[in-house]
Enzyme design. Structure first.
Site, PDB file in Angstrom:
ATOM      1  N   CYS A   4       7.706   4.283   5.750  1.00  0.00           N
ATOM      2  CA  CYS A   4       6.826   4.070   4.610  1.00  0.00           C
ATOM      3  C   CYS A   4       7.619   3.724   3.331  1.00  0.00           C
ATOM      4  O   CYS A   4       7.038   3.298   2.345  1.00  0.00           O
ATOM      5  CB  CYS A   4       5.971   5.286   4.357  1.00  0.00           C
ATOM      6  SG  CYS A   4       6.923   6.787   4.087  1.00  0.00           S
ATOM      7  N   CYS A  49      -1.099   8.395   7.506  1.00  0.00           N
ATOM      8  CA  CYS A  49      -2.457   8.108   7.035  1.00  0.00           C
ATOM      9  C   CYS A  49      -3.333   7.659   8.209  1.00  0.00           C
ATOM     10  O   CYS A  49      -2.850   7.012   9.141  1.00  0.00           O
ATOM     11  CB  CYS A  49      -2.421   6.986   6.009  1.00  0.00           C
ATOM     12  SG  CYS A  49      -1.476   7.347   4.534  1.00  0.00           S
ATOM     13  N   CYS A  73      -3.326   3.986   9.588  1.00  0.00           N
ATOM     14  CA  CYS A  73      -2.052   3.479  10.118  1.00  0.00           C
ATOM     15  C   CYS A  73      -1.451   4.390  11.175  1.00  0.00           C
ATOM     16  O   CYS A  73      -0.266   4.298  11.481  1.00  0.00           O
ATOM     17  CB  CYS A  73      -1.049   3.306   8.963  1.00  0.00           C
ATOM     18  SG  CYS A  73      -1.641   2.198   7.681  1.00  0.00           S
ATOM     19  N   CYS A 118       0.838  -1.204   0.000  1.00  0.00           N
ATOM     20  CA  CYS A 118       0.000   0.000   0.000  1.00  0.00           C
ATOM     21  C   CYS A 118       0.871   1.252   0.000  1.00  0.00           C
ATOM     22  O   CYS A 118       0.645   2.181  -0.791  1.00  0.00           O
ATOM     23  CB  CYS A 118      -0.924  -0.043   1.224  1.00  0.00           C
ATOM     24  SG  CYS A 118      -2.156   1.267   1.244  1.00  0.00           S
ATOM     25  N   CYS A 119       1.890   1.287   0.875  1.00  0.00           N
ATOM     26  CA  CYS A 119       2.804   2.437   0.897  1.00  0.00           C
ATOM     27  C   CYS A 119       3.557   2.545  -0.424  1.00  0.00           C
ATOM     28  O   CYS A 119       3.822   3.651  -0.903  1.00  0.00           O
ATOM     29  CB  CYS A 119       3.815   2.299   2.032  1.00  0.00           C
ATOM     30  SG  CYS A 119       3.215   2.814   3.645  1.00  0.00           S
TER      31      CYS A 119
HETATM   32  S1  SF4 Z   1       0.480   4.584   5.678  1.00  0.00           S
HETATM   33 FE1  SF4 Z   1      -1.117   2.977   5.589  1.00  0.00          FE
HETATM   34  S2  SF4 Z   1      -2.814   3.774   4.351  1.00  0.00           S
HETATM   35 FE2  SF4 Z   1      -0.994   5.118   4.043  1.00  0.00          FE
HETATM   36  S3  SF4 Z   1      -0.060   4.347   2.196  1.00  0.00           S
HETATM   37 FE3  SF4 Z   1       0.975   3.320   3.911  1.00  0.00          FE
HETATM   38  S4  SF4 Z   1      -0.196   1.407   4.333  1.00  0.00           S
HETATM   39 FE4  SF4 Z   1      -1.442   2.726   2.954  1.00  0.00          FE
END
Ligand code: SF4
Length: 230
Positions: free
Chosen positions: A226, A200, A203, A117-118
């Protein structure tokens, strides 16, 4: 000031100069560190800002009026963080640019695979942004945690071929607060609700007084970064 601006293709030739300047400018004012970089790369410079606070955006815009200040909108940014970015745009005149991940719609990847996701929401948009820039200004600070404890104020990021500029690297939390107070900057409301470090919303959790300030980031996971600064 160099006779010619540094470019993506010749930046590697300046790696030693960058290392020497990182030592020389370690105690310099953050404005002077950003100016040193801008004098060498011209307008090919961008700032990525989490808008956890207003300090980096203010420093960069004071050092180089009109400099592009980027928010990478992962689709999961807190409403309070959007508010702060827009306050700085509307009332302080920062040149805000919002960058979105490419070809990604909101999904549940953060529940299944935070690395992926990151990567898709932060790292890939950043890498695309840096393909067009020689200088990259960030808000990384040594007190953020052990992985950032040696952060130099300037470095050559060979993988991305950019001059990385960390003007706040040596700033303590107290100095950040003093800077905000001195310039009467707007404040991310989450800071006063137990969120000393803000990413975010899925998280980031609030932390208890005295707890590590990044303990609320990816809480319960091994993950601490991240991927933007590794
Ligand atoms: S911090 Fe969490 S929601 Fe944001 S990009 Fe990374 S995994 Fe995704």
């Amino acid at each position: 000031m160099p006779a010619e601006l540094w470019t993506k293709s010749n930046l590697h030739l300046h790696a030693e100069e960058i290392s020497a300047a990182a030592v020389e400018l370690e105690k310099a004012h953050p404005l002077d560190i950003v100016r040193w970089a801008a004098e060498r790369v011209g307008t090919s410079i961008t700032v990525t800002c989490s808008f956890e606070d207003a300090v980096l955006a203010h420093v960069a815009a004071e050092a180089v009026p009109g400099i592009e200040i980027v928010m990478i909108d992962t689709q999961y940014v807190f409403a309070e963080t959007h508010w702060l970015a827009n306050e700085l745009k509307n009332n302080n005149g920062i040149n805000l640019r919002v960058v979105n991940p490419l070809n990604v719609t909101p999904d549940n990847l953060w529940q299944r695979d935070t690395e992926a996701c990151c990567n898709v929401r932060k790292v890939q948009p950043l890498n695309a942004l840096l393909e067009d820039n020689v200088g990259w200004v960030t808000g990384v600070r040594r007190v953020d945690g052990p992985t950032r404890a040696e952060t130099p104020v300037l470095s050559f990021d060979a993988a991305r071929s950019v001059l990385k500029v960390n003007p706040l690297a040596l700033y303590s939390d107290e100095e950040m607060e003093s800077y905000e107070y001195l310039y009467e900057l707007p404040r991310n409301p989450l800071k006063d609700r137990g969120y000393p470090s803000i990413g975010c919303w899925p998280c980031t959790k609030p932390v208890a007084p005295g707890e590590d300030k990044r303990a609320g980031r990816w809480a319960g996971q091994e993950k601490t970064e991240c991927g933007l600064h590794v």
